[in-house]
Design an enzyme around this catalytic site. Sequence first.
Site, PDB file in Angstrom:
ATOM      1  N   LYS A 183       0.832  -1.048  -0.043  1.00 11.60           N
ATOM      2  CA  LYS A 183       0.152   0.462  -0.444  1.00 11.60           C
ATOM      3  C   LYS A 183       0.455   1.274  -0.328  1.00 11.60           C
ATOM      4  CE  LYS A 183      -2.475   3.386   2.071  1.00 11.60           C
ATOM      5  NZ  LYS A 183      -1.663   4.730   1.681  1.00 11.60           N
ATOM      6  N   GLU A 258       9.060   0.250  11.499  1.00 16.24           N
ATOM      7  CA  GLU A 258       9.695   2.281  11.881  1.00 16.24           C
ATOM      8  C   GLU A 258       9.257   3.430  11.030  1.00 16.24           C
ATOM      9  OE1 GLU A 258      13.339   1.796  10.375  1.00 16.24           O
ATOM     10  OE2 GLU A 258      12.838  -0.557  10.078  1.00 16.24           O
ATOM     11  N   CYS A 292      13.575  10.611   7.663  1.00 13.86           N
ATOM     12  CA  CYS A 292      13.139  10.264   8.971  1.00 13.86           C
ATOM     13  C   CYS A 292      14.469  10.119   9.860  1.00 13.86           C
ATOM     14  CB  CYS A 292      12.046   8.911   9.132  1.00 13.86           C
ATOM     15  SG  CYS A 292      13.141   7.719   8.545  1.00 13.86           S
ATOM     16  N   GLU A 388       8.757  15.332  15.623  1.00 15.98           N
ATOM     17  CA  GLU A 388       9.435  15.986  14.258  1.00 15.98           C
ATOM     18  C   GLU A 388       8.753  16.454  14.004  1.00 15.98           C
ATOM     19  OE1 GLU A 388       8.239  12.395  11.772  1.00 15.98           O
ATOM     20  OE2 GLU A 388      10.412  12.123  11.622  1.00 15.98           O
TER      21      GLU A 388
HETATM   22  P1  NAD Z   1       1.677   8.506   7.914  1.00 18.96           P
HETATM   23  O1  NAD Z   1       2.168   7.419   9.053  1.00 18.96           O
HETATM   24  O2  NAD Z   1       0.801   9.448   7.959  1.00 18.96           O
HETATM   25  O3  NAD Z   1       1.840   7.128   6.177  1.00 18.96           O
HETATM   26  C1  NAD Z   1       2.505   6.320   6.106  1.00 18.96           C
HETATM   27  C2  NAD Z   1       1.535   5.089   5.455  1.00 18.96           C
HETATM   28  O4  NAD Z   1       1.277   4.891   6.643  1.00 18.96           O
HETATM   29  C3  NAD Z   1       0.941   6.192   4.371  1.00 18.96           C
HETATM   30  O5  NAD Z   1       0.772   4.568   3.641  1.00 18.96           O
HETATM   31  C4  NAD Z   1      -0.379   6.283   4.842  1.00 18.96           C
HETATM   32  O6  NAD Z   1      -1.400   5.727   3.691  1.00 18.96           O
HETATM   33  C5  NAD Z   1      -0.481   4.548   6.022  1.00 18.96           C
HETATM   34  N1  NAD Z   1      -1.617   4.892   6.489  1.00 18.96           N
HETATM   35  C6  NAD Z   1      -1.759   5.994   7.352  1.00 18.96           C
HETATM   36  N2  NAD Z   1      -3.128   5.803   8.447  1.00 18.96           N
HETATM   37  C7  NAD Z   1      -3.318   4.350   8.164  1.00 18.96           C
HETATM   38  C8  NAD Z   1      -3.874   3.661   9.100  1.00 18.96           C
HETATM   39  N3  NAD Z   1      -4.859   4.058  10.009  1.00 18.96           N
HETATM   40  N4  NAD Z   1      -3.599   2.413   9.001  1.00 18.96           N
HETATM   41  C9  NAD Z   1      -3.296   1.790   7.894  1.00 18.96           C
HETATM   42  N5  NAD Z   1      -2.076   3.031   7.226  1.00 18.96           N
HETATM   43  C10 NAD Z   1      -2.669   4.232   7.482  1.00 18.96           C
HETATM   44  O7  NAD Z   1       3.484   9.156   7.503  1.00 18.96           O
HETATM   45  P2  NAD Z   1       3.812   9.976   5.874  1.00 18.96           P
HETATM   46  O8  NAD Z   1       3.043  11.281   6.499  1.00 18.96           O
HETATM   47  O9  NAD Z   1       3.669   9.448   5.263  1.00 18.96           O
HETATM   48  O10 NAD Z   1       5.541  10.101   6.311  1.00 18.96           O
HETATM   49  C11 NAD Z   1       6.156  10.543   7.440  1.00 18.96           C
HETATM   50  C12 NAD Z   1       6.130   9.458   8.815  1.00 18.96           C
HETATM   51  O11 NAD Z   1       7.099   8.442   8.135  1.00 18.96           O
HETATM   52  C13 NAD Z   1       7.341  10.585   9.694  1.00 18.96           C
HETATM   53  O12 NAD Z   1       6.860  10.061  10.732  1.00 18.96           O
HETATM   54  C14 NAD Z   1       8.687  10.093   9.096  1.00 18.96           C
HETATM   55  O13 NAD Z   1       9.250   9.887   9.866  1.00 18.96           O
HETATM   56  C15 NAD Z   1       8.411   8.622   9.044  1.00 18.96           C
HETATM   57  N6  NAD Z   1       9.719   7.663   7.958  1.00 18.96           N
HETATM   58  C16 NAD Z   1      10.133   7.339   9.432  1.00 18.96           C
HETATM   59  C17 NAD Z   1      11.100   5.899   8.298  1.00 18.96           C
HETATM   60  C18 NAD Z   1      12.038   5.364   9.244  1.00 18.96           C
HETATM   61  O14 NAD Z   1      12.537   4.453   8.549  1.00 18.96           O
HETATM   62  N7  NAD Z   1      12.035   5.075  10.184  1.00 18.96           N
HETATM   63  C19 NAD Z   1      11.546   6.329   6.900  1.00 18.96           C
HETATM   64  C20 NAD Z   1      10.298   7.274   6.093  1.00 18.96           C
HETATM   65  C21 NAD Z   1       9.413   8.181   7.230  1.00 18.96           C
END
Ligand code: NAD
Length: 485
Positions: A183, A258, A292, A388
């Site tokens: 997804k 992650e 991140c 963050e």
């Molecule tokens: P997000 O958590 O909003 O979304 C990430 C994914 O989760 C998207 O595909 C989204 O559609 C999905 N999602 C959202 N709500 C959901 C739910 N209720 N159930 C299932 N899936 C759901 O994050 P974002 O805004 O896309 O990305 C930014 C965040 O990602 C930041 O906090 C960043 O630190 C983190 N990040 C972490 C890493 C790592 O390796 N630790 C790497 C990149 C980004």
Amino acid sequence: MVERSIQSLPLSARRHWISNQEADSRAGETFEKKNPATGELLVTHARGRREDVEAAVASARAAFPGWAKTDPNERARVLWKAGELIMARLEELAHLEVLDTGKPITNAKTIDVPRAADTFFYYSGWATKLHGETIPVRGPFLNYTLREPLGVIGAIIPWNFPLLLAARKVAPALAVGNTVVLKPPEESSLTSLELGRILAEAGLPPGVLNVVTGHGEEAGAALVQHPDVAKISFTGGTETGRVIMRSAADTLKKVSLELGGKSPNIIFADADVTAAARAAVLAAFYNQGEICTAGSRLLVERKIHDQVLEVVSQGASKMQPGDPLDPGTQMGPLVSEAHLGRVLSYIERGQAEGARREIGGSSRGPGYYVEPTVFSGVREDMTIAREEIFGPVLAVIPFDDVDEAARIADATEFGLAAGIWTRDVSKAHGLASRVRAGTVWINTFNRFDAASPYGGVKQSGFGRENGRAVLEELTQLKSVWVALA
Ligand code: NAD
């Protein structure tokens, strides 16, 4: 060569990728995605809901027994071929990634796409190398373990490095015989859909990788709730991670998370100060700070504070945001209007709480551009030191000695990464063992390799990606006993 699909904007509408074919959403619904550099419509995607996820999971479930039994050499061949096809389509994939995310084209070409290919090359090698053990047990028995794939893996990824993060989840899962429903993020789904095509071209049988586009609360949540999904491998925000873990409890599926970070980048006076300060600019602002592991808290020994601040401010002022398709651009727009608003509100908050804005902070359109922003005089209790931001905002915090640096470094709920800059070997290793983080860089920052385990501690999540570590999380051990007498 930039391919067919990119020659005119908006791009042609995209659909899910299920059983190696395009598929409309069952309800016929779509959603729109804008180009962050212009604010104009970029593409329309199928809006996946429960019934689309069900079709994808059914396809992945049906494909699982065949793929799990496929000769590991054949799995290795498919993954290697996928890596080659990614490299062959580097220009096109980089271009799509830029249109979707706003990241500079040079970064997409040198990091996102080649590192995604590397991930396939690396896990191609593992397909033939993960095995169980024989265990010396009491009595006349042969006892051995089998490492078996889990089944259907639900992979959910964020928008900042879409192709690379998809590769990190898909390649190891396929290497050890799992099937996958991916997804992608609603903000940047294009390269995940291309990855589905690439793997099909590489010879992946139908159903082994399926891609369902849509919103997190709809398609993502349905994937997490699905009883036939064995594991959710999630990368994204900490709050979303909490929601996913709670929801996964109903079906007791495995979860790896992650999540976010607020990584300290610590410069001691005995470091190569100019080199460290220059590197701190990229640590904070690479990929618009939408990374991140961004070194978003710069901890500087007080006696070099002003010197470092000057170099960092100068470096930041040279990273003016520009057209992400221009090869000279080092910083593009933020990914979406909503995210721009969020980042700007943190900049306002920093000022309101008394931090000093040294440079940057203005935004301009069309497109979602914001200047790299450096705050000094930041206290640990300020919002910009704790939360963050996921944008180009750096908080500079002074410290007096190694104990204070260690204390401030850990004064956060996150534990993703940390940087340490010093020429004192004992200090570097001593602090590396004290800091609570999944990754520590000494005299460097933001280094990654498909071979090196990567993940967080504390509220940056749990589980490891890359290296051998993830393969153990994507398989289960079966213990087999054979009576010998
Ligand atoms: P997000 O958590 O909003 O979304 C990430 C994914 O989760 C998207 O595909 C989204 O559609 C999905 N999602 C959202 N709500 C959901 C739910 N209720 N159930 C299932 N899936 C759901 O994050 P974002 O805004 O896309 O990305 C930014 C965040 O990602 C930041 O906090 C960043 O630190 C983190 N990040 C972490 C890493 C790592 O390796 N630790 C790497 C990149 C980004």
